[in-house]
Each structure stands twice: as C-alpha cells, then as structure tokens.
Design a protein around this motif. Structure first.
Motif, PDB file in Angstrom:
ATOM      1  N   LEU A   1      -5.273  11.564   4.193  1.00 39.45           N
ATOM      2  CA  LEU A   1      -5.326  13.194   3.481  1.00 39.45           C
ATOM      3  C   LEU A   1      -6.272  14.129   3.913  1.00 39.45           C
ATOM      4  O   LEU A   1      -6.412  15.410   4.116  1.00 39.45           O
ATOM      5  N   GLY A   2      -7.239  13.744   5.172  1.00 35.52           N
ATOM      6  CA  GLY A   2      -8.635  14.545   5.239  1.00 35.52           C
ATOM      7  C   GLY A   2      -9.108  15.124   4.235  1.00 35.52           C
ATOM      8  O   GLY A   2     -10.106  16.226   4.360  1.00 35.52           O
ATOM      9  N   ILE A   3      -9.352  14.554   3.675  1.00 38.87           N
ATOM     10  CA  ILE A   3     -10.196  14.347   2.878  1.00 38.87           C
ATOM     11  C   ILE A   3     -12.084  14.427   3.259  1.00 38.87           C
ATOM     12  O   ILE A   3     -12.067  13.375   3.684  1.00 38.87           O
TER      13      ILE A   3
ATOM     14  N   ASP B   1      -9.194   4.570   2.262  1.00 36.70           N
ATOM     15  CA  ASP B   1      -7.394   4.415   3.065  1.00 36.70           C
ATOM     16  C   ASP B   1      -7.089   6.422   2.637  1.00 36.70           C
ATOM     17  O   ASP B   1      -6.431   6.930   3.942  1.00 36.70           O
ATOM     18  N   TYR B   2      -5.812   6.231   1.341  1.00 37.40           N
ATOM     19  CA  TYR B   2      -5.494   7.118   1.457  1.00 37.40           C
ATOM     20  C   TYR B   2      -6.418   9.266   1.735  1.00 37.40           C
ATOM     21  O   TYR B   2      -5.535   9.870   1.667  1.00 37.40           O
ATOM     22  N   ALA B   3      -7.703   9.329   1.326  1.00 37.68           N
ATOM     23  CA  ALA B   3      -8.206   9.913   1.185  1.00 37.68           C
ATOM     24  C   ALA B   3      -8.326  10.239   2.633  1.00 37.68           C
ATOM     25  O   ALA B   3      -8.289  11.358   3.487  1.00 37.68           O
TER      26      ALA B   3
ATOM     27  N   TYR C   1       0.921  -1.076  -0.611  1.00 34.57           N
ATOM     28  CA  TYR C   1      -0.241   0.229  -0.187  1.00 34.57           C
ATOM     29  C   TYR C   1       0.573   1.205  -0.189  1.00 34.57           C
ATOM     30  O   TYR C   1       0.309   1.808  -0.844  1.00 34.57           O
ATOM     31  N   GLU C   2       1.913   1.446   1.301  1.00 32.19           N
ATOM     32  CA  GLU C   2       3.411   2.531   0.940  1.00 32.19           C
ATOM     33  C   GLU C   2       3.193   2.825  -0.590  1.00 32.19           C
ATOM     34  O   GLU C   2       3.007   4.338  -0.872  1.00 32.19           O
ATOM     35  N   ASN C   3       3.830   1.813  -0.667  1.00 35.00           N
ATOM     36  CA  ASN C   3       4.534   1.553  -2.025  1.00 35.00           C
ATOM     37  C   ASN C   3       3.500   2.435  -3.761  1.00 35.00           C
ATOM     38  O   ASN C   3       3.652   2.764  -4.137  1.00 35.00           O
TER      39      ASN C   3
END
Length: 284
Positions: free
Chosen positions: A168-170, A163-165, A4-6
């Motif tokens: 990032l506080g979206i 998860d990424y959103a 996931y980090e990659n």
C-alpha cells in the motif's frame, strides 16, 4: 499466497465493518496501526468515520509524535493528541510485572472518552496475531475494555502487516518496533524518571551510527546496551564516542549485552506461570 490474499480480504472487510458508526484508532505511528489507518482512510464513507489518537507521555520515545503527525496528515485523518502523565498512576511508577496492564488500562481511558465525546461506536488498536504469542499483559486490559484488534481478528502476523503495508506504499513498513521507555527498567524496581530522557537520547545517538535496533536497559548504575550481533562491529569501532556521550548523559557503568538485541529481554526473569496468569493467551 492464497491464505495471505484471503486474510487481506478479511481485513479489508473488517475495517469497513468497524467504520460503520465511527471508530477511534489508538495510533502510535508504527507499522501495525499505520496499516489500519491507511485501510480506514481508503474504506471510509465519510471523512470523520475514522479518527486517531496518540498518547503523549513521559515514556513515549522521541520522534514518535512527529512521525504519527506526518502519517495522519498524509492519510488525511484527524489526529488527537492526548497529553498524559502516566506516572500519576503509582501502579505504573512502581513497575510491577503487570505494569503494561495498568498502563494500557490508564491510557485507553482517553480513547474511550474521545469515542463517547464524538458519539462513535468503537475503539480500535493495532495489535497483531504475533503480539498474542509473547508476554504482553496490556492485551488483557484491551480485551477487558472492549478494544477491537482488527489485525488479530483477521489472523495477521507481523510479517503480513509489513508485506501489506509495503504493497500500500506506507512509508513506515520497515520501521522497527518502538516500545515505551518504561520497558528499559527491571520489573519491581521504581522507574527512574530522571533517566528517561537520557535513555531516549542515548538510543538516538547509537541509532545515528547506523544501528536500527537498540535498547538501553538501566539497572541502577549499570547500563546494558542491546544491539543486533551483526552490529557489534559498529559498537566496537565507536566505543570511545559511545562511552563518552553516554557518560555525559549521566550513565555510569556501560555494558554491551553479548546475547544481542531481543525484544522483551526484561521478561526473561519471569516465571512461566506468572506470564500465563497475566497473559492468558499464552496458554492456548
């Protein structure tokens, strides 16, 4: 977690790459395109390296425009609003099984016109890897036109997007999908344009009862309501109100789908070979 980090790192690099020369993002205000817009706002070198465009059509669910406007303002990205009548195109109005192809092809002309007007290099969209695993003939139109799908290229699934959103506080990281209202009608039957507003308002009424996912599918005089099975008790507790308000909107026979909500339920009647023909990625 390492994978996931990659993929996050790969996506960040792709966003930076495609900002070089300027990019127009087809923006709906959903979580997918919002993630791309957020990253672009973070990695741009100049304010106008990224602009967004939203299509205002008869099939756009209510609230989408205001939501997109708020997000673009929050991320300090210029938002262009393209007011388009999709039903000027008979291939869309007749609702064939490849309606989505014709619609995307029609709508994205506006994004490419804007790209050329601004002298930019790319048109981007928010399609993710999971979108390529279901029947989405519109994806072929995007591929044919040369639209760049960064999430798909980076190998992002829908869950990774959310998860990424969230990281990032979206604000819309949990927002349910909001497909166009044309998906509420069966294929190969002319879309009843007079009922689009009623469908939109009807779904809004049911959502106000505390239900997140709802679809009102219309088959002539018959109406099929889809909600999650866990939400059936809410429907049963409010049967009289729902029935009364939907009839006031013009619906005649009102039915609850016992299978519950599922995305793309209109596709269940399609043959597998037709799906693959119109969405070749399904064969991979």
């Amino acid at each position: 977690m390492e994978i996931y980090e990659n993929k996050k790192e790969k996506l960040n690099k792709l966003v930076s790459k495609y900002l070089d020369g300027g990019a127009v993002l087809a923006f709906s205000g959903g979580v997918d395109s919002s993630l791309i817009l957020k990253l672009a706002s973070m990695y741009r070198k100049k304010e106008n390296d990224i602009v967004a465009i939203i299509y205002k059509t008869e099939t756009t669910p209510s609230g989408d425009l205001e939501n997109a406007q708020d997000l673009a303002k929050e991320m300090k990205v210029k938002l262009y609003e393209a007011d388009i009548s999709v039903f000027d195109n008979e291939a869309i109005l007749d609702n064939p099984i490849d309606r989505c192809y014709h619609c995307k092809n029609f709508l994205f002309e506006e994004a490419f016109k804007l790209k050329d007007k601004l002298g930019y290099r790319y048109v981007l969209d928010g399609s993710n890897l999971d979108d390529y695993k279901v029947f989405r003939p519109g994806l072929k139109a995007l591929n044919d036109k040369g639209v760049v799908s960064l999430l798909k290229e980076a190998g992002f699934t829908k869950q990774m997007v959310r998860d990424y959103a969230k990281e990032l506080g979206i604000s819309v990281y949990k927002r349910p999908s909001s497909p166009c209202l044309a998906t509420r009608f069966p294929y190969n039957s002319r879309i009843n344009t007079k009922m689009l507003d009623a469908i939109d308002r009807g779904e809004f009424l049911i959502k106000n009862l505390g239900i997140k996912n709802v679809r009102i599918r219309l088959y002539g005089d018959n109406t099929r309501i889809e909600v999650e099975r866990d939400d059936f008790p809410i429907i049963m507790e409010n049967l009289d109100q729902i029935t009364r308000e939907l009839k006031e909107l013009g619906f005649t026979y009102i039915n609850l789908d016992l299978e519950g909500y599922r995305s793309g339920s209109m596709d269940e009647v399609l043959k597998d070979n037709d799906k693959v023909r119109l969405n070749p990625w399904l064969a991979q």
